[in-house]
Write an enzyme that holds these catalytic residues in place. Structure first.
Site, mmCIF file in Angstrom:
data_model
loop_
_atom_site.group_PDB
_atom_site.id
_atom_site.type_symbol
_atom_site.label_atom_id
_atom_site.label_comp_id
_atom_site.label_asym_id
_atom_site.label_seq_id
_atom_site.Cartn_x
_atom_site.Cartn_y
_atom_site.Cartn_z
ATOM 1 N N HIS A 58 -139.502 57.106 -58.344
ATOM 2 C CA HIS A 58 -138.341 56.682 -57.559
ATOM 3 C C HIS A 58 -137.310 57.824 -57.617
ATOM 4 O O HIS A 58 -136.241 57.710 -58.216
ATOM 5 C CB HIS A 58 -137.779 55.381 -58.149
ATOM 6 C CG HIS A 58 -136.860 54.631 -57.253
ATOM 7 N ND1 HIS A 58 -136.577 55.027 -55.958
ATOM 8 C CD2 HIS A 58 -136.133 53.488 -57.442
ATOM 9 C CE1 HIS A 58 -135.740 54.165 -55.408
ATOM 10 N NE2 HIS A 58 -135.445 53.226 -56.295
ATOM 11 N N ASP B 178 -134.581 48.890 -66.879
ATOM 12 C CA ASP B 178 -135.051 48.432 -65.562
ATOM 13 C C ASP B 178 -135.901 47.183 -65.806
ATOM 14 O O ASP B 178 -136.252 46.869 -66.960
ATOM 15 C CB ASP B 178 -135.866 49.566 -64.892
ATOM 16 C CG ASP B 178 -136.383 49.197 -63.497
ATOM 17 O OD1 ASP B 178 -135.840 48.265 -62.879
ATOM 18 O OD2 ASP B 178 -137.360 49.841 -63.035
ATOM 19 N N ARG C 220 -126.120 56.103 -54.883
ATOM 20 C CA ARG C 220 -127.332 56.173 -54.063
ATOM 21 C C ARG C 220 -126.991 56.679 -52.663
ATOM 22 O O ARG C 220 -127.686 57.514 -52.094
ATOM 23 C CB ARG C 220 -128.002 54.777 -53.951
ATOM 24 C CG ARG C 220 -128.581 54.218 -55.228
ATOM 25 C CD ARG C 220 -129.760 55.031 -55.729
ATOM 26 N NE ARG C 220 -130.808 55.181 -54.739
ATOM 27 C CZ ARG C 220 -131.757 54.273 -54.481
ATOM 28 N NH1 ARG C 220 -131.806 53.161 -55.169
ATOM 29 N NH2 ARG C 220 -132.676 54.496 -53.558
ATOM 30 N N ARG D 198 -141.101 53.377 -48.548
ATOM 31 C CA ARG D 198 -141.270 52.653 -49.824
ATOM 32 C C ARG D 198 -142.627 51.975 -49.777
ATOM 33 O O ARG D 198 -142.882 51.154 -48.888
ATOM 34 C CB ARG D 198 -140.155 51.622 -50.000
ATOM 35 C CG ARG D 198 -140.404 50.671 -51.149
ATOM 36 C CD ARG D 198 -139.204 49.841 -51.521
ATOM 37 N NE ARG D 198 -138.198 50.647 -52.185
ATOM 38 C CZ ARG D 198 -137.194 50.145 -52.903
ATOM 39 N NH1 ARG D 198 -137.074 48.845 -53.070
ATOM 40 N NH2 ARG D 198 -136.318 50.956 -53.482
HETATM 41 N N1 CP Z 1 -132.545 50.443 -57.084
HETATM 42 C C1 CP Z 1 -133.169 50.190 -55.920
HETATM 43 O O1 CP Z 1 -133.986 50.968 -55.433
HETATM 44 O O2 CP Z 1 -132.814 48.999 -55.377
HETATM 45 P P1 CP Z 1 -133.503 48.312 -54.110
HETATM 46 O O3 CP Z 1 -134.865 47.832 -54.553
HETATM 47 O O4 CP Z 1 -132.584 47.160 -53.773
HETATM 48 O O5 CP Z 1 -133.613 49.301 -53.006
HETATM 49 N N1 NVA Z 2 -139.243 49.391 -61.163
HETATM 50 C C1 NVA Z 2 -138.672 48.581 -60.114
HETATM 51 C C2 NVA Z 2 -137.544 49.297 -59.467
HETATM 52 C C3 NVA Z 2 -136.841 48.533 -58.374
HETATM 53 C C4 NVA Z 2 -135.748 49.320 -57.736
HETATM 54 C C5 NVA Z 2 -139.737 48.223 -59.110
HETATM 55 O O1 NVA Z 2 -140.551 49.097 -58.772
HETATM 56 O O2 NVA Z 2 -139.795 47.082 -58.672
#
Ligand code: CP
Ligand code: NVA
Length: 307
Positions: A133, A226, A294, A106
């Site tokens: 994502h 989101d 997930r 990430r």
């Molecule tokens: N939706 C998602 O990726 O959540 P986290 O940021 O908690 O991993």
């Molecule tokens: N768009 C959000 C998603 C978190 C899971 C971010 O990137 O912070």
């Protein structure tokens, strides 16, 4: 009995790194794991997790998925490894891929992930970047499929910022020729290269961009939202909260959608911003099914990448 097939691509950096057939195969494997109809042993396999941003769902669901496969996980926290001290990615990737069997990363720019993939000899999974994502989208489509059966006639409306979650959703919708509408504030449209890629994949449709979220919900099956400010955009929050003030998903939006429409959110959610508490807690909510999924899709993805 179904068993995980090797994917054509060694990496999962983008929603488009799998074909539509491979995408459906991952969902089928995930359903079998979820129903406890399938056992895959990845004994001694090790998943490395490199997270430059916070995470609850992605981190924990990967850890549990790997443990259900009989493998183990190492949390390579950048602040306690040499990654945080600036060791070049090309060195880190060459070393870690001699220890680990797969890495889930990430990070911020997609190019960072691509650099890992360039130097790693083991599969790299996108656990979220600023651009995409894709693991989230696998879970989203499993949730939509569980609700509506066939994916092809579903209409998805994404309301909010044209961000990573929206981008991966758009690309996968295009892969299946599913109608997707994106209702965002002006100047917050999804990445133009994502829209172009999606439109070139569509057989009969194109990505619909609008600035009217209420109208976008008319006749939709899925209302998806989101956060307005993603991780790394903390400095934009004050302006974005103003620019998105008319985009809060509420009961009126839901009442304008199909009667059986579902509400989706990748989480974490900010009630009173992108969604009201009433809409979040409504009977249409499939948000926690989505979060559970997930784990199942990532277990399936790992089984396919490592089989
Ligand atoms: N939706 C998602 O990726 O959540 P986290 O940021 O908690 O991993
Ligand atoms: N768009 C959000 C998603 C978190 C899971 C971010 O990137 O912070």
């Amino acid at each position: 009995m179904i068993k995980p097939n090797k994917l054509t691509n060694n990496n999962f950096l983008s929603s488009l790194d799998v074909s539509s057939e491979e995408f459906i195969h991952i969902l089928d494997i995930a359903k079998n794991f979820k129903n406890k109809n399938l056992k895959v042993e990845l004994e001694n396999k090790v998943l490395g997790l490199i997270f430059d941003k916070s995470s609850t769902r992605t981190r924990v669901s990967f850890q549990v998925a790997m443990s259900r496969l009989g493998g183990t996980t190492i949390d390579l926290n950048p602040s306690t490894s040499q990654i945080g001290r600036g060791e070049p990615i090309k060195d880190t990737a060459r070393v870690l891929s001699r220890y680990c069997d797969v890495l889930a990363i990430r990070t911020f720019d997609q190019s960072i992930l691509e650099e890992y993939a360039k130097w790693s000899t083991k599969p790299i999974i996108n656990a979220l970047t600023d651009l995409e994502h894709p693991c989230q989208t696998l879970a989203d489509f499993l949730t939509i499929q569980e609700e509506f059966g066939d994916l092809k006639d579903v209409v998805i409306t994404y309301i909010g910022d044209g961000n990573n979650v929206a981008n991966s959703l758009i690309l996968s919708a295009a892969l299946f020729d599913i109608e997707i509408r994106v209702a965002c504030a002006k100047d917050y449209e999804p990445n133009p290269s994502v829209i172009n890629k999606a439109n070139s994949l569509y057989k009969k449709k194109e990505v619909k961009i609008t600035h009217n979220p209420f109208e976008a919900c008319s006749g939709t099956d899925v209302i998806y939202t989101d956060v307005w400010s993603s991780m790394g955009e903390e400095n934009l929050k004050i302006n974005k909260d103003k620019d998105f003030k008319d985009f809060t998903v509420d009961k009126n939006f839901i009442n304008n959608a199909n009667q059986k429409a579902i509400i989706m959110h990748c989480l974490p959610a900010y009630r009173g911003k992108e969604i009201t508490d009433e809409a979040f807690e409504s009977k249409n909510n499939r948000i926690f099914e989505q979060a559970e999924n997930r784990m199942h899709v990532q277990q399936a993805l790992l089984a396919c990448l490592l089989s």
